[in-house]
Design an enzyme around this catalytic site. Structure first.
Site, PDB file in Angstrom:
ATOM      1  N   GLY A   1       0.807  -1.205   0.000  1.00 50.24           N
ATOM      2  CA  GLY A   1       0.000   0.000   0.000  1.00 50.24           C
ATOM      3  C   GLY A   1       0.843   1.259   0.000  1.00 50.24           C
ATOM      4  O   GLY A   1       1.947   1.305  -0.559  1.00 50.24           O
ATOM      5  N   SER A   2       0.352   2.261   0.684  1.00 51.79           N
ATOM      6  CA  SER A   2       0.996   3.582   0.630  1.00 51.79           C
ATOM      7  C   SER A   2       2.363   3.642   1.297  1.00 51.79           C
ATOM      8  O   SER A   2       3.098   4.618   1.100  1.00 51.79           O
ATOM      9  CB  SER A   2       0.082   4.638   1.254  1.00 51.79           C
ATOM     10  OG  SER A   2      -1.076   4.815   0.457  1.00 51.79           O
ATOM     11  N   THR A   3       2.726   2.626   2.087  1.00 52.06           N
ATOM     12  CA  THR A   3       4.088   2.637   2.648  1.00 52.06           C
ATOM     13  C   THR A   3       5.127   2.561   1.532  1.00 52.06           C
ATOM     14  O   THR A   3       6.260   3.017   1.707  1.00 52.06           O
ATOM     15  CB  THR A   3       4.302   1.467   3.625  1.00 52.06           C
ATOM     16  OG1 THR A   3       4.115   0.220   2.941  1.00 52.06           O
ATOM     17  CG2 THR A   3       3.343   1.555   4.802  1.00 52.06           C
TER      18      THR A   3
END
Length: 488
Positions: free
Chosen positions: A216-218
């Site tokens: 995801g956004s990590t």
């Protein structure tokens, strides 16, 4: 010598030669295969004929051995806080074999390692009972406890590293199992094993090392690193060329952001703070698949990692179209990562761009307390320059100061982080994964980087977010390490 006797002598000589060849073939060529054959009980009997050495954390054993009433197996393995430490130790079972450190360091733990030959020889002459050596780990007991308790009843994992050295500080996975429950060979041990084997929650799966998730956004911190390293942007506070809406390439579908957030031409700092999909999706497309793949590989993607326990390879797709690359650049599509891998990403940034090779065995110790092997820190790669690492640290610290990661703030320390909520299931039909990666630093540098993923929990779907579920766990792990650093 007459002819018949000569023939008999030659025939006997051939038989002796064949016997010697066969004997050497068994002893040298087939030796390893026979030793590891599951039907060879002698190996297992030898493994449990004496107390095994211990696996040590912070100077204290987390394993032990207890005498049994068995005819073949004289001792059985025991574990302290078994479920908490199982992702580190693995298990040593009389009936079901060995895994992880128990398996990899079996030679040391049984005392059969060639480096202990002198010890065995001395013990033989002195009549001292044989004993195994010890495995000294890099783990931090307080950090491990914080990780395990933080996960609680949730399904998920935590990996924590010392960015300066690569030492593994915590490795937690839930749900877990107690290796003491099936360390023997009784019917009760077999029943426990059967129950675990049928458990749909897979308690024996080491999610910190062997399970890959969409990050995801990590993953956006890696995309930002690629943009900085390739000179796409140099000023993290300058507007980016990021229109809103932005359509996926070769598609009529726009890439959407979560909520009403200011992403149009946002700076890199603000884009990471608000987690703008459009900014980082376009960045990945502008850079192209090859440059994104190159940067991912520098951080360790697409290769297995041995520390010495094997960690599955995280994956950045090598074959995909432009829309796939854009989605991969925000941690979706086919991008997959282990918690260990994402801890490595945070660690490399925290360590001024230098990524150290992870390791969890500090040293091996003979029964007489002599060190027979010592691990030295080793640089794995240089994913980004010190200057660009500093810029990325500024961006991640903004996320924690005033972005989605405020739940990770620690008084007296500077914390950088990135939240992530990764889609799960077909058309995001299942509850998403909650991620948080972070590091904490003081005036002495950064002693800890953490990655947390919560795979499933009792939290309502609309409340699932990395900042709410994963960041508090990472905070407690970092606090535990910082406290240990102060006590040194």
């Amino acid at each position: 010598m007459n002819k018949p006797l000569r023939r008999i002598a030659i025939f006997c000589g051939i038989l002796v030669l064949a016997l010697l060849v066969r004997d050497n073939w068994i002893q040298y060529v087939q030796a390893e295969g026979l030793k590891t054959n599951k039907q060879n009980r002698r190996v297992a009997i030898a493994q449990y004929s004496q107390p095994r050495g211990n696996i040590i954390v912070d100077g204290r054993p987390i394993t032990g051995s207890v005498a049994t009433d068995g005819v073949d197996f004289k001792y059985k393995r025991t574990y302290k806080n078994g479920p908490m430490w199982a992702p580190v130790t693995g298990y040593a079972s009389q009936a079901f074999g060995l895994t992880q450190l128990e398996s990899i360091e079996d030679g040391t733990l049984t005392g059969n390692d060639d480096r202990m030959f002198f010890n065995r020889t001395v013990d033989m002459f002195t009549g001292k009972k044989p004993k195994g050596g010890d495995v000294i780990t890099t783990l931090n007991a307080k950090a491990q406890e914080a990780a395990y308790k933080g996960l609680g009843k949730n399904k998920g994992a935590v990996a924590a590293l010392d960015p300066r050295t690569g030492k593994v500080l915590a490795l937690a996975s839930t749900p877990s199992y107690d290796p003491s429950k099936f360390a023997g060979s009784s019917t009760d041990d077999a029943d426990v094993w059967k129950g675990m084997s049928k458990d749909k929650e897979e308690p024996t799966l080491n999610r910190a090392l062997r399970q890959t998730y969409p990050p995801g956004s990590t993953f956006k911190v890696l995309t930002a690193a690629a943009a900085l390293e390739n000179g796409k942007y140099t000023d993290i506070d300058a507007p980016t060329n990021s229109p809103l809406p932005w359509q996926l390439p070769l598609s009529s579908q726009p890439l959407r952001n979560e909520g009403n957030i200011p992403c149009k031409n946002a700076t890199l700092r603000q884009a990471l703070r608000f987690s703008c999909n459009t900014v980082f999706g376009k960045l990945g497309d502008d850079l192209g698949k090859e440059k994104m793949l190159e940067e991912a590989k520098k951080f360790g993607f697409n290769d297995e990692i041995f520390m010495p326990v094997r960690a599955s390879a995280s994956f950045y797709p090598e074959k995909m179209d432009r829309p796939g690359n854009a989605l991969s650049s925000i941690g979706q599509f086919d991008t997959r990562a282990t918690p260990l891998q994402m801890a490595m990403v945070a660690a490399g940034i925290a360590n001024d761009g230098k990524l150290m090779k992870p390791y969890m065995v500090d040293s091996l110790r003979a029964p007489n307390l002599n060190t027979i092997d010592q691990t030295s820190p080793e640089q794995m790669s240089q994913p980004l320059s010190s200057e660009n690492a500093g810029k990325l640290q500024d961006m991640m610290e903004t996320v924690v100061k005033e972005g989605t990661g405020t739940n990770a703030q620690i008084p007296g320390a500077t914390v950088g982080g990135k939240t992530g909520t990764a889609q799960h299931g077909v058309d995001n039909s299942e509850n998403p994964y909650a991620w948080f990666i972070s590091y904490a630093k003081t005036d002495e540098g950064s002693p800890v980087a953490v990655a947390v993923v919560v795979e499933s929990s009792d939290t309502l779907r609309d409340d699932i977010a990395g900042g709410k579920l994963a960041a508090p766990i990472a905070k407690d792990v970092m606090k535990a390490v910082l406290a240990s650093e102060r006590d040194k």
